[in-house]
Design an enzyme around this catalytic site. Structure first.
Site, short mmCIF file in Angstrom:
data_model
loop_
_atom_site.label_atom_id
_atom_site.label_comp_id
_atom_site.label_asym_id
_atom_site.label_seq_id
_atom_site.Cartn_x
_atom_site.Cartn_y
_atom_site.Cartn_z
N GLU A 42 0.83 -1.42 0.22
CA GLU A 42 0.04 -0.18 -0.02
C GLU A 42 0.85 1.23 -0.06
O GLU A 42 0.53 2.22 -0.83
CB GLU A 42 -0.89 0.11 1.22
CG GLU A 42 -1.94 -1.20 1.18
CD GLU A 42 -1.21 -2.31 2.00
OE1 GLU A 42 -2.33 -3.16 2.60
OE2 GLU A 42 -0.13 -2.47 2.24
N ASP B 171 20.91 -38.57 -5.88
CA ASP B 171 20.84 -37.84 -6.99
C ASP B 171 21.92 -36.49 -7.09
O ASP B 171 22.00 -35.87 -8.26
CB ASP B 171 19.33 -36.93 -6.98
CG ASP B 171 18.40 -37.92 -7.25
OD1 ASP B 171 18.49 -39.22 -7.51
OD2 ASP B 171 17.28 -37.82 -6.69
N GLU C 103 10.90 -31.73 -0.66
CA GLU C 103 11.30 -32.51 -2.00
C GLU C 103 11.87 -34.11 -1.72
O GLU C 103 12.42 -34.44 -2.72
CB GLU C 103 12.15 -31.67 -2.97
CG GLU C 103 11.14 -30.55 -3.42
CD GLU C 103 12.02 -29.91 -4.73
OE1 GLU C 103 12.41 -30.49 -5.50
OE2 GLU C 103 12.07 -28.80 -4.73
N THR D 143 10.91 -41.76 2.71
CA THR D 143 11.06 -41.63 4.14
C THR D 143 10.79 -40.51 4.68
O THR D 143 9.93 -40.43 5.79
CB THR D 143 12.61 -41.95 4.43
OG1 THR D 143 12.79 -43.33 3.81
CG2 THR D 143 13.04 -41.86 5.85
#
Length: 365
Positions: free
Chosen positions: A49, A197, A287, A291
């Site tokens: 605002e 990964d 992500e 588990t």
């Protein structure tokens, strides 16, 4: 597009950059036309605002203001927006959502009404409430808003029986995940994801370049197995490794570490979320694999689910599913998503919904 829809659009521009303040959008309208716009700036800078009022200048007198959240009334790092609105001579204010912060909660509207400013409260809709969902959770509980994200095949697998998972979802889905990362204060994964990964865990643009602002990377590593050459450690942004009291061998110089008490063989996730909340982390995108997601669901700590389903079949009795843990004993105890919606990303479908009251029961137990 309505004026409030434009304000919501502006509020989305602020997501991921304002914590612990909420992302807010505002537009000032005069004679049926938008004369200025604003959205929440990083902490210590202008609220939506105030930004719109400064840009409007004297044109704000007698104009209408549309804002996605009730104007604040308390003095923090910036002055109250309600006072600035009154001083600017705004004639009427349209508000999409009441501020859930106990320090406000209707006080902003009340102060405007006392000063003779006409106020209109819109019927809450999914877009305006979703904009402040993390702020609402954090301001009411002190805990971050937890989003469980996963991608699975049509038969409910997140990897083959050999562990290969690149890529189940398509490029469009992965692009949306980077938007989710950019809007979140933290990304959380387990050590198994890091080891399997070697992810970067960064928010990137459509060209694959890392964004200037990065969410905190949180790794659950009970036994201190994070390798010093993990790719995420060389990426922009900060990493927090949550580890157990008995962990040995972890090189504490590679990242900030947080030692947590154990709970049923793993880290105490409630303690971790409380610590993150105390650090003004208002949203966590999880992500991790089955588990970590299983533990979060078992403890009722998930607020929202974003599940991508890709039209591929993987098969395999030992291929992993997205959520493991203990699970529920009967279907009556299952998490049934509320206010679900579907989004299409190329061949993939994303199911997005909220875990509802069950998470609140467990969270407060």
């Amino acid at each position: 597009m309505t004026f409030m829809a434009r304000a919501i659009e502006l509020g989305r521009k602020a997501q991921g950059t304002t914590s612990p303040n909420p992302p807010v959008g505002a537009v000032i309208v005069k004679d049926g036309k938008i004369i200025s716009e604003g959205w929440t700036q990083p902490p210590g800078q202008q609220h939506a605002e105030a930004m719109a009022l400064e840009l409007a200048g004297e044109l704000a007198r007698g104009a209408s203001l549309y804002t996605t959240l009730e104007p604040c009334t308390h003095h923090g790092r910036t002055p109250p927006c309600s006072e600035a609105i009154i001083r600017a001579g705004i004639a009427e204010v349209h508000v999409a959502s009441i501020d859930p912060n106990p320090n406000v909660q209707g006080g902003g509207i009340g102060s405007l009404q006392q000063a003779g400013v006409q106020t209109h409260l819109s019927d809450p809709d999914s877009e305006s409430t979703e904009l402040i969902e993390a702020f609402a959770r954090h301001s009411s509980t002190g805990l971050p808003f937890v989003i469980a994200k996963f991608a699975m095949s049509l038969d409910g697998k997140i990897a083959t029986h050999t562990g290969d998972s690149k890529w189940i979802s398509g490029e469009e889905s992965r692009g949306y995940v980077h938007q989710l990362r950019a809007r979140s204060d933290a990304i959380m994964v387990g050590i198994n994801t890091v080891l399997a990964d070697d992810p970067q865990l960064t928010a990137r643009d459509s060209d694959g370049s890392a964004l200037e602002r990065q969410p905190l990377r949180v790794v659950l590593d009970t036994h201190g197995r994070t390798p010093p050459n993990a790719r995420m450690l060389s990426q922009p942004g900060k990493t927090l490794i949550a580890t157990g009291e008995g962990a040995i061998g972890l090189d504490t110089s590679i990242a900030e570490t947080l030692v947590l008490p154990s709970s049923e063989g793993g880290l105490n996730l409630c303690s971790l979320l409380h610590t993150l909340g105390e650090r003004n982390i208002t949203s966590v995108l999880v992500e991790g694999g089955g588990t970590i997601l299983g533990s979060l669901f078992d403890q009722g700590l998930v607020d929202k689910v974003v599940a991508f389903v890709s039209p591929v079949i993987i098969g395999g009795k030992i291929a992993q599913s997205p959520v493991s843990g203990q699970g529920v004993k009967s279907m009556s105890d299952a998490f049934r998503l509320q206010n679900s919606r579907f989004m299409q990303f190329g061949p993939d479908v994303a199911i997005i919904g909220y875990c509802g009251e069950r998470a609140d029961v467990h969270r407060n137990s």
